[in-house]
Scaffold this motif. Sequence first.
Motif, PDB file in Angstrom:
ATOM      1  N   LYS A   1       1.978   6.896  -6.861  1.00  0.00           N
ATOM      2  CA  LYS A   1       0.913   7.802  -7.280  1.00  0.00           C
ATOM      3  C   LYS A   1       1.253   9.252  -6.941  1.00  0.00           C
ATOM      4  O   LYS A   1       0.991  10.165  -7.733  1.00  0.00           O
ATOM      5  N   ARG A   2       1.840   9.471  -5.755  1.00  0.00           N
ATOM      6  CA  ARG A   2       2.204  10.833  -5.370  1.00  0.00           C
ATOM      7  C   ARG A   2       3.314  11.392  -6.265  1.00  0.00           C
ATOM      8  O   ARG A   2       3.344  12.585  -6.555  1.00  0.00           O
TER       9      ARG A   2
ATOM     10  N   ILE B   1       2.380   1.802  -3.452  1.00  0.00           N
ATOM     11  CA  ILE B   1       1.389   2.309  -4.412  1.00  0.00           C
ATOM     12  C   ILE B   1       1.149   3.792  -4.200  1.00  0.00           C
ATOM     13  O   ILE B   1       1.108   4.578  -5.157  1.00  0.00           O
ATOM     14  N   GLN B   2       1.003   4.209  -2.936  1.00  0.00           N
ATOM     15  CA  GLN B   2       0.804   5.626  -2.635  1.00  0.00           C
ATOM     16  C   GLN B   2       2.015   6.454  -3.054  1.00  0.00           C
ATOM     17  O   GLN B   2       1.878   7.577  -3.555  1.00  0.00           O
ATOM     18  N   TYR B   3       3.204   5.885  -2.872  1.00  0.00           N
ATOM     19  CA  TYR B   3       4.439   6.599  -3.255  1.00  0.00           C
ATOM     20  C   TYR B   3       4.471   6.834  -4.765  1.00  0.00           C
ATOM     21  O   TYR B   3       4.752   7.954  -5.220  1.00  0.00           O
TER      22      TYR B   3
ATOM     23  N   VAL C   1       0.221  -0.776 -10.770  1.00  0.00           N
ATOM     24  CA  VAL C   1      -0.324   0.373 -10.031  1.00  0.00           C
ATOM     25  C   VAL C   1      -1.359   1.144 -10.827  1.00  0.00           C
ATOM     26  O   VAL C   1      -2.378   1.588 -10.277  1.00  0.00           O
TER      27      VAL C   1
ATOM     28  N   PHE D   1       0.831  -1.209   0.000  1.00  0.00           N
ATOM     29  CA  PHE D   1       0.000   0.000   0.000  1.00  0.00           C
ATOM     30  C   PHE D   1       0.867   1.261   0.000  1.00  0.00           C
ATOM     31  O   PHE D   1       0.597   2.225  -0.735  1.00  0.00           O
ATOM     32  N   LEU D   2       1.919   1.262   0.816  1.00  0.00           N
ATOM     33  CA  LEU D   2       2.808   2.427   0.879  1.00  0.00           C
ATOM     34  C   LEU D   2       3.524   2.657  -0.446  1.00  0.00           C
ATOM     35  O   LEU D   2       3.691   3.808  -0.883  1.00  0.00           O
TER      36      LEU D   2
END
Length: 418
Positions: free
Chosen positions: A45-46, A41-43, A65, A38-39
């Motif tokens: 995307k950001r 994927i968020q990285y 992703v 999860f971390l």
Amino acid sequence: MATGEEIAPALQDSWGDFWLFRFFVNAAGYASIVVPGFLLIQYFKRRNYLETGRGICFPVIKSCVFGSEVKSVHQDDGSLPPRAEPTESSTARQVFKLLFCAAGLQASYLTWGVLQERVMTRTYGATEADPGEKFKDSQFLVFMNRILAFTVAGLYCALTKQPRHGAPMYKYSFASLSNILSSWCQYEALKYISFPTQVLAKASKVIPVMMMGKLVSRKSYEYWEYLTAALISVGVSMFLLSSAPNRTVSTVTTFSGIVLLAGYIIFDSFTSNWQDALFTYKMSPVQMMFGVNVFSCLFTVGSLVEQGALLESLRFMARHSEFTAHAVLLSVCSACGQLFIFYTINQFGAAVFTIIMTLRQAFAILLSCLIYGHTVTVVGGLGIAVVFMALFLRVYARSRMKKHSKKLPLGETPVQKV
């Protein structure tokens, strides 16, 4: 002192055998994979990796992703290939196909049900001097089922033409996690309740599926769907409350068994609705099977290795060749059954498939009672009859609604159903 030293390992073993403790241990193993994923994927995307990313890893990260396609406008575009309508000249062939599908589904899932009860409720290696030992790790059986299903789906996708895949791979992980948890609850529940009780509880999952459909997919339902759901709940209640005085300990419905069945139904209801939402991407059912089982293998093998349970299960297989044969055949039946599901729905539609599987549930209860000696009271038998009557009524009403919707003028659209 000696007594205290003997009690401590016994308490440790009893805690290790308690289903709730194992559930949280398994969940912690899954979390050790889900949280870093999860971390990451968020990285990505950001960082807007889709626009700035380069290098060898870019296609893999993009597929996992972001995906490669937008959703289809209509769900039917990619969920299933068009079903071939039977013609008069091929009636004999259609009958043969129907018999083949029915025989394949019945053989796969009846064998799977019998083996499932055998593995979870009986001992291995029993002799006159040794009572034998039971296999305790339900997660290993889930892993065995998923690794074979992953292999079969991968080979099928490689050898046949499939739609261009566009869904972000990480989205399969949600259905995968709920799927392995529902399967674990299903295996674990057999330690506390009888197989007929479990089959009846599965039939009642129509109710939470409808609830999940409202929450997840915002679906609406007809009055007959609520009526049949109520009939199913009444029938299941009649069966559960009709415990005979001479019923053995192995068939008593315990609190733990009910909680595990509730967990199975909730997780399985989420799985079906999440997969339904994923089909808005252009994909085939076998691609769905492959994607879900990729993550299922990753989660289960990771959790088993972290607990040290993988080696222990393999040692159990080495000690008991009969268990090895049962576990492999269990996995083969599960994988073949999934392929028969896809083929039957493609050839004859969901209504015919539902009728075959409803009959399978009835046969499974009868077979379990004959082989393992479960007793069913008169009230319990009436409850079973009410459940299956409601299931057949549901299939009939749904088929009538589909025929009616085909006759509607172009401007009218019926209420959406599951």
